[in-house]
Design a protein around this motif. Structure first.
Motif, PDB file in Angstrom:
ATOM      1  N   VAL A 106       0.851  -1.197   0.000  1.00  0.00           N
ATOM      2  CA  VAL A 106       0.000   0.000   0.000  1.00  0.00           C
ATOM      3  C   VAL A 106       0.881   1.240   0.000  1.00  0.00           C
ATOM      4  O   VAL A 106       1.975   1.259   0.572  1.00  0.00           O
ATOM      5  CB  VAL A 106      -0.950   0.036   1.227  1.00  0.00           C
ATOM      6  N   SER A 107       0.407   2.253  -0.684  1.00  0.00           N
ATOM      7  CA  SER A 107       1.118   3.536  -0.659  1.00  0.00           C
ATOM      8  C   SER A 107       0.658   4.326   0.558  1.00  0.00           C
ATOM      9  O   SER A 107      -0.524   4.331   0.901  1.00  0.00           O
ATOM     10  CB  SER A 107       0.839   4.320  -1.939  1.00  0.00           C
ATOM     11  N   LEU A 108       1.601   4.983   1.217  1.00  0.00           N
ATOM     12  CA  LEU A 108       1.283   5.757   2.419  1.00  0.00           C
ATOM     13  C   LEU A 108       1.081   7.221   2.045  1.00  0.00           C
ATOM     14  O   LEU A 108       1.854   7.786   1.264  1.00  0.00           O
ATOM     15  CB  LEU A 108       2.408   5.628   3.447  1.00  0.00           C
ATOM     16  N   PRO A 109       0.035   7.848   2.603  1.00  0.00           N
ATOM     17  CA  PRO A 109      -0.261   9.245   2.256  1.00  0.00           C
ATOM     18  C   PRO A 109       0.663  10.222   2.980  1.00  0.00           C
ATOM     19  O   PRO A 109       0.384  10.650   4.104  1.00  0.00           O
ATOM     20  CB  PRO A 109      -1.713   9.403   2.727  1.00  0.00           C
ATOM     21  N   VAL A 110       1.750  10.569   2.349  1.00  0.00           N
ATOM     22  CA  VAL A 110       2.697  11.531   2.915  1.00  0.00           C
ATOM     23  C   VAL A 110       2.778  12.705   1.957  1.00  0.00           C
ATOM     24  O   VAL A 110       3.047  12.524   0.761  1.00  0.00           O
ATOM     25  CB  VAL A 110       4.088  10.899   3.110  1.00  0.00           C
ATOM     26  N   SER A 111       2.520  13.906   2.455  1.00  0.00           N
ATOM     27  CA  SER A 111       2.545  15.083   1.589  1.00  0.00           C
ATOM     28  C   SER A 111       3.986  15.464   1.245  1.00  0.00           C
ATOM     29  O   SER A 111       4.941  15.035   1.904  1.00  0.00           O
ATOM     30  CB  SER A 111       1.852  16.269   2.261  1.00  0.00           C
ATOM     31  N   GLU A 112       4.125  16.272   0.194  1.00  0.00           N
ATOM     32  CA  GLU A 112       5.461  16.670  -0.262  1.00  0.00           C
ATOM     33  C   GLU A 112       6.191  17.493   0.781  1.00  0.00           C
ATOM     34  O   GLU A 112       7.424  17.503   0.834  1.00  0.00           O
ATOM     35  CB  GLU A 112       5.346  17.467  -1.558  1.00  0.00           C
ATOM     36  N   ASN A 113       5.454  18.197   1.629  1.00  0.00           N
ATOM     37  CA  ASN A 113       6.089  19.061   2.634  1.00  0.00           C
ATOM     38  C   ASN A 113       6.572  18.269   3.846  1.00  0.00           C
ATOM     39  O   ASN A 113       7.344  18.785   4.652  1.00  0.00           O
ATOM     40  CB  ASN A 113       5.106  20.143   3.106  1.00  0.00           C
ATOM     41  N   GLU A 114       6.080  17.044   3.982  1.00  0.00           N
ATOM     42  CA  GLU A 114       6.472  16.236   5.131  1.00  0.00           C
ATOM     43  C   GLU A 114       7.730  15.441   4.813  1.00  0.00           C
ATOM     44  O   GLU A 114       7.961  15.045   3.679  1.00  0.00           O
ATOM     45  CB  GLU A 114       5.354  15.255   5.507  1.00  0.00           C
ATOM     46  N   ASP A 115       8.510  15.196   5.845  1.00  0.00           N
ATOM     47  CA  ASP A 115       9.669  14.323   5.722  1.00  0.00           C
ATOM     48  C   ASP A 115       9.759  13.473   6.986  1.00  0.00           C
ATOM     49  O   ASP A 115      10.688  13.606   7.784  1.00  0.00           O
ATOM     50  CB  ASP A 115      10.943  15.147   5.528  1.00  0.00           C
ATOM     51  N   PRO A 116       8.764  12.577   7.160  1.00  0.00           N
ATOM     52  CA  PRO A 116       8.726  11.790   8.400  1.00  0.00           C
ATOM     53  C   PRO A 116       9.790  10.698   8.385  1.00  0.00           C
ATOM     54  O   PRO A 116      10.248  10.268   7.325  1.00  0.00           O
ATOM     55  CB  PRO A 116       7.332  11.182   8.368  1.00  0.00           C
ATOM     56  N   ASP A 117      10.170  10.266   9.578  1.00  0.00           N
ATOM     57  CA  ASP A 117      11.045   9.100   9.602  1.00  0.00           C
ATOM     58  C   ASP A 117      10.177   7.844   9.601  1.00  0.00           C
ATOM     59  O   ASP A 117       8.958   7.892   9.780  1.00  0.00           O
ATOM     60  CB  ASP A 117      12.011   9.143  10.795  1.00  0.00           C
ATOM     61  N   VAL A 118      10.809   6.732   9.396  1.00  0.00           N
ATOM     62  CA  VAL A 118      10.073   5.479   9.217  1.00  0.00           C
ATOM     63  C   VAL A 118       9.319   5.085  10.486  1.00  0.00           C
ATOM     64  O   VAL A 118       8.213   4.560  10.429  1.00  0.00           O
ATOM     65  CB  VAL A 118      11.043   4.361   8.775  1.00  0.00           C
ATOM     66  N   GLU A 119       9.894   5.358  11.639  1.00  0.00           N
ATOM     67  CA  GLU A 119       9.215   4.996  12.891  1.00  0.00           C
ATOM     68  C   GLU A 119       7.936   5.794  13.083  1.00  0.00           C
ATOM     69  O   GLU A 119       6.944   5.276  13.592  1.00  0.00           O
ATOM     70  CB  GLU A 119      10.162   5.196  14.082  1.00  0.00           C
ATOM     71  N   GLN A 120       7.926   7.055  12.668  1.00  0.00           N
ATOM     72  CA  GLN A 120       6.691   7.844  12.731  1.00  0.00           C
ATOM     73  C   GLN A 120       5.619   7.232  11.832  1.00  0.00           C
ATOM     74  O   GLN A 120       4.447   7.149  12.224  1.00  0.00           O
ATOM     75  CB  GLN A 120       6.964   9.294  12.302  1.00  0.00           C
ATOM     76  N   LEU A 121       6.019   6.798  10.650  1.00  0.00           N
ATOM     77  CA  LEU A 121       5.070   6.165   9.740  1.00  0.00           C
ATOM     78  C   LEU A 121       4.551   4.856  10.326  1.00  0.00           C
ATOM     79  O   LEU A 121       3.362   4.542  10.212  1.00  0.00           O
ATOM     80  CB  LEU A 121       5.750   5.899   8.390  1.00  0.00           C
ATOM     81  N   ALA A 122       5.429   4.091  10.955  1.00  0.00           N
ATOM     82  CA  ALA A 122       4.999   2.833  11.566  1.00  0.00           C
ATOM     83  C   ALA A 122       3.956   3.075  12.646  1.00  0.00           C
ATOM     84  O   ALA A 122       2.931   2.379  12.697  1.00  0.00           O
ATOM     85  CB  ALA A 122       6.215   2.104  12.145  1.00  0.00           C
TER      86      ALA A 122
END
Length: 202
Positions: A106-122
């Motif tokens: 699945v693709s994760l909805p992350v906007s262009e302005n965001e630069d989250p780390d992988v743990e935040q996404l998890a």
């Protein structure tokens, strides 16, 4: 007279010899030919099956129905709905190889302005408790409707309550992708993907 006696004795000897063995079937040659023909046909059929039919295969679906997604989600990630904003890229089942894994990408909805780390996404998108995090490891994924593997660097998060389940998160050219993986799944999942593209493993 002597010749008649000799002929008679020869005939008697032949009769005695014939009595010791069964009569010869005149169809023996036909039976032999039919046996060889049946063997040749069976051998050719076995070779054809070996080359064209395999018990090792993959099922691939890149446009799953809503019902299919619901069934797979319920079994693979433990909830009937995808995390908010996620879109299915493909679902793939491997049968009789690769430990019978199922992959749901699945693709994760992350906007262009965001630069989250992988743990935040998890934390935001994995709906189960996880541990045993493998960070920046190389993993094989199968995004294509064939047996080609892509190798990506990402982080894997293993479910605490069911170690057969895990989620791989990695960065791709369009953002971030999460691949939910399971080693155990219900037969309903295979049924939901029964009309998907079948890829034989040679």
């Amino acid at each position: 007279m002597e010749e008649n006696k000799e002929n008679t004795s020869d005939t008697e000897e032949n009769d005695l010899q014939d009595e010791g063995r069964p009569p010869v079937d005149p169809n023996n040659k036909l039976y032999t030919f039919l046996s060889l023909l049946i063997f040749a046909v069976c051998y050719a059929a076995v070779q054809f099956i070996k080359q064209n039919v395999t018990l090792s295969y993959a099922l691939y679906e890149d446009s799953p129905s809503a019902e299919c997604v619901e069934t797979v989600c319920g079994d693979v990630i433990g909830t009937n709905k995808l995390p908010a904003g996620c879109e299915v890229q493909y679902i793939r089942i491997h049968r009789n190889f690769d430990n019978n894994r199922i992959y749901m990408s699945v693709s994760l909805p992350v906007s262009e302005n965001e630069d989250p780390d992988v743990e935040q996404l998890a934390k935001a998108f994995i709906p189960y408790d996880y541990g045993d995090i493998l960070e920046d490891e190389r993993f094989a994924v199968y995004p294509y409707p064939d047996m080609r593997a892509d190798y990506v660097y990402g982080s894997s998060f293993v479910c605490i309550n069911d170690p057969a389940k895990s989620c791989l998160i990695y960065e791709d050219g369009n953002g971030y992708t999460a691949v939910f993986i399971d080693l155990k799944y219900d037969s309903r999942v295979r049924e939901a993907l029964s009309d998907s593209e079948k890829i034989n493993v040679k």
